[in-house]
Design an enzyme around this catalytic site. Sequence first.
Site, PDB file in Angstrom:
ATOM      1  N   HIS A  82       0.840  -1.195   0.000  1.00  0.00           N
ATOM      2  CA  HIS A  82       0.000   0.000   0.000  1.00  0.00           C
ATOM      3  C   HIS A  82       0.870   1.237   0.000  1.00  0.00           C
ATOM      4  CE1 HIS A  82      -3.475   2.547   0.738  1.00  0.00           C
ATOM      5  NE2 HIS A  82      -2.686   3.227   1.558  1.00  0.00           N
ATOM      6  N   ASP A 161     -15.033   2.320   7.963  1.00  0.00           N
ATOM      7  CA  ASP A 161     -14.064   3.280   7.442  1.00  0.00           C
ATOM      8  C   ASP A 161     -14.737   4.297   6.537  1.00  0.00           C
ATOM      9  OD1 ASP A 161     -11.329   4.262   6.988  1.00  0.00           O
ATOM     10  OD2 ASP A 161     -11.765   3.678   4.928  1.00  0.00           O
ATOM     11  N   ARG A 168     -14.840  12.406   9.243  1.00  0.00           N
ATOM     12  CA  ARG A 168     -13.570  13.097   9.507  1.00  0.00           C
ATOM     13  C   ARG A 168     -13.357  14.225   8.501  1.00  0.00           C
ATOM     14  NH1 ARG A 168      -9.487   8.539   8.932  1.00  0.00           N
ATOM     15  NH2 ARG A 168      -7.954  10.218   9.102  1.00  0.00           N
ATOM     16  N   SER A 183      -7.461   3.556   9.460  1.00  0.00           N
ATOM     17  CA  SER A 183      -8.240   3.591   8.218  1.00  0.00           C
ATOM     18  C   SER A 183      -7.559   2.746   7.138  1.00  0.00           C
ATOM     19  CB  SER A 183      -8.384   5.044   7.754  1.00  0.00           C
ATOM     20  OG  SER A 183      -8.895   5.112   6.443  1.00  0.00           O
ATOM     21  N   LYS A 187      -8.502  -1.728   6.022  1.00  0.00           N
ATOM     22  CA  LYS A 187      -8.820  -2.197   4.670  1.00  0.00           C
ATOM     23  C   LYS A 187      -7.807  -3.235   4.184  1.00  0.00           C
ATOM     24  CE  LYS A 187      -9.180   2.089   3.537  1.00  0.00           C
ATOM     25  NZ  LYS A 187      -9.297   3.391   2.857  1.00  0.00           N
TER      26      LYS A 187
END
Lengths: 443, 443
Positions: A82, A161, A168, A183, A187
Amino acid sequence: MRCSEIIEKKRNGEILSCKEMEFLIDGYVKGLIPDYQIAAFLMAIYFQGLTEEETIYLTEAMINSGERIDLSSVTGVKADKHSTGGVGDKTTLVLGPLIAAGGIKVAKMSGRGLGHTGGTLDKLESIPGFRTQLSPEEFRENVNKLGIAVVGQTADLVPADKKLYALRDVTATVESVPLIASSIMSKKIAAGADVIVLDVKYGSGAFMKTAEQAKDLADAMVKIGLGLGKKMAALITNMDRPLGYAIGNALEIKEAIDTLKGKGPVDLSDLCLNLAGEIFYLAGKASDFSSGRELARGLLSRGAALDKFREFIAAQGGSKDVVETENLLPQADFRFTVQASVKGWINNMKTRDLGLAAMKLGAGRSTKDDTIDSGVGLVCYKKTGDYVEKGDTLAMIHANDEDQVDEVKKLVLQSYIIKETPPAEKPLIYGIVKESGFEKWSG
Amino acid sequence: MRCSEIIEKKRNGEILSCKEMEFLIDGYVKGLIPDYQIAAFLMAIYFQGLTEEETIYLTEAMINSGERIDLSSVTGVKADKHSTGGVGDKTTLVLGPLIAAGGIKVAKMSGRGLGHTGGTLDKLESIPGFRTQLSPEEFRENVNKLGIAVVGQTADLVPADKKLYALRDVTATVESVPLIASSIMSKKIAAGADVIVLDVKYGSGAFMKTAEQAKDLADAMVKIGLGLGKKMAALITNMDRPLGYAIGNALEIKEAIDTLKGKGPVDLSDLCLNLAGEIFYLAGKASDFSSGRELARGLLSRGAALDKFREFIAAQGGSKDVVETENLLPQADFRFTVQASVKGWINNMKTRDLGLAAMKLGAGRSTKDDTIDSGVGLVCYKKTGDYVEKGDTLAMIHANDEDQVDEVKKLVLQSYIIKETPPAEKPLIYGIVKESGFEKWSG
């Protein structure tokens, strides 16, 4: 348990239990706890932070709010990478086939671009015929057979999320390390990988502005992953210049193919080899990071990664001929050069502005509903650290709308900061956070 | 203007403009800004505070959210007193008639009790026939003619406060000095007085636990009032023991009448004379505080304040004969004494618990919808600083339900902390905040 008492505890800097965190997140997702209480809770977290344990509790509660991807029928080690989002970041397009060629299973859920950053799905869709929607069965089958599949995130993955992020976004509580970390990691973990390697960016084109901030975020994410039983590492990399040269969907596909052919930009190639090396090591395919990187280098140089890319594209309906015939990819109608107005050393680049310039051309979205123009974008021939003479070509604009070009040209030119002396050298990779802690990068 | 950007500014400790504060409060009251954004904003204020100017902007915006009471037809100087809430606090019942007898206009909006504190309206309603609902015309006419009227707060006064308070209550954002100060002062200022004197309580029976906290709150409130053109002062008073002896509605009316007759408890009498002295000085009825207090003492000793009380009661439909015939007031069926189980000095009293004990008897409300039993309550014959022998009567319980008595007795007994040595003396009045700043009380 009373919601306002839990908010008060966090407000006072006390530590919440697993049950309290679950109560809030589960109640929120089920609509039993209203937005306004969670908004106050998020602001209290902004100020008081979360401990390592609390962040793990939060992440678990978020994961439990939805489905987990079932990869039990997929054999072998599943790895995921990621990136926290950069400009010109086409790493997944190279790294995915590269590690799949080394026997790692890549069952990847990717995102779309928004604002100054692009998304892997948008880039892949510039390949004629490529499908990013596969059925769960097809997805698992492709991963098992080829070692790689890339699809969009399903709606049922971590609904907490989605709800928390939307809240947020409108309550000034985005910029909190434990909230960002939970967050992202919720995932990644719900998507089912065993090995997760992160690329945490800092600099002018990244969300985190300094290496220290990126290190804190990397540290929080690695600890979450380790706490939830994953093999973890995070590279901290610089985004004061685009990664590679190309910014824009088809242009980035072309650059990824070049890199798979062994003739890509040095920074992009290097980053992919290092990420792959770490993944091979963590997945047990290599005895240490160095031999993992050598394994990756071999797969790249003997064309195994490129072959895997071809298979992967074909398996998802795309035209694999784009690898040999680059003009099968969409191309923009017009090209314009941006030339240096002074001579000197490029000291810095406003990378975010370059991402926004590409967005203006149609390569990205300013709102979720915008459509993408696959052929347009920028190629930055010169980057931070380079010396240029007045009149040298800094970048090439690929556009379909001539009217935008003047504005984009100006934006690109202004994003190059050229001075009389060379800049201090800033390595692409600043450091790595591993199970054993942070290490400055030694290459 | 974007709401999330204003929240972010406050979160970062920046100072908001008058326009930004208005935008938020006005938008919130009109339903254009959702609860969740204001909840995050309130939590940001909890952590970052508000400057003096910001607090004034907030208070003004709250006042502008509703109606202001129009007292333009009332002649003379209008004064108001506000207490932050204590146990056995019947000051208004004495002070109102006292300053009205001195020519000050008292157009008072009072509240009802909740939890451990009582409310002036509930106390007055224990007088047979007394009406706390007057039409606006009747209210103004009574004030003009007699100098005093006391009614419940109208629904249209500071709707922003109702909405904000309800939100603060469930988001752990009650305990913030600028939020408390603006909540109180917005209502006081909207009610139209020229002179506002505050009684800010601290100690076991008060919201503020220490004198320092009370001083901060007093300071914030005085600055708001001065900033909005009012004559202001705030006494900081101790609530580590009940004010006077009586806790409970009719019992407190009786004690207020005793005080107006000049035979009330010393602490209550003293506080009323000091508050009146400050009001007379600020209203220009006396050249300084001392002569203001002498004026008050004279009005009390020659019966003028008691006469004004009679007129006031009668004008609002109440039986003024309660002044002479105390058993016209509701009385409880049973009386039980609470006796000291050890000898020694009363070092402290858990005043809040005494308030809760009275509430259990029916003198107060645990929720807004509870009904009040006017006759019940406690009379604390002994208070902090007194010496008692084992078996001495500490307090008398006045109850209508015998079954509750054991529990209440235990609660009352436990709230007396008796030790072998006398406590350090803690004066009733700790200090005063005036336009010139804080001064320790010299008597």
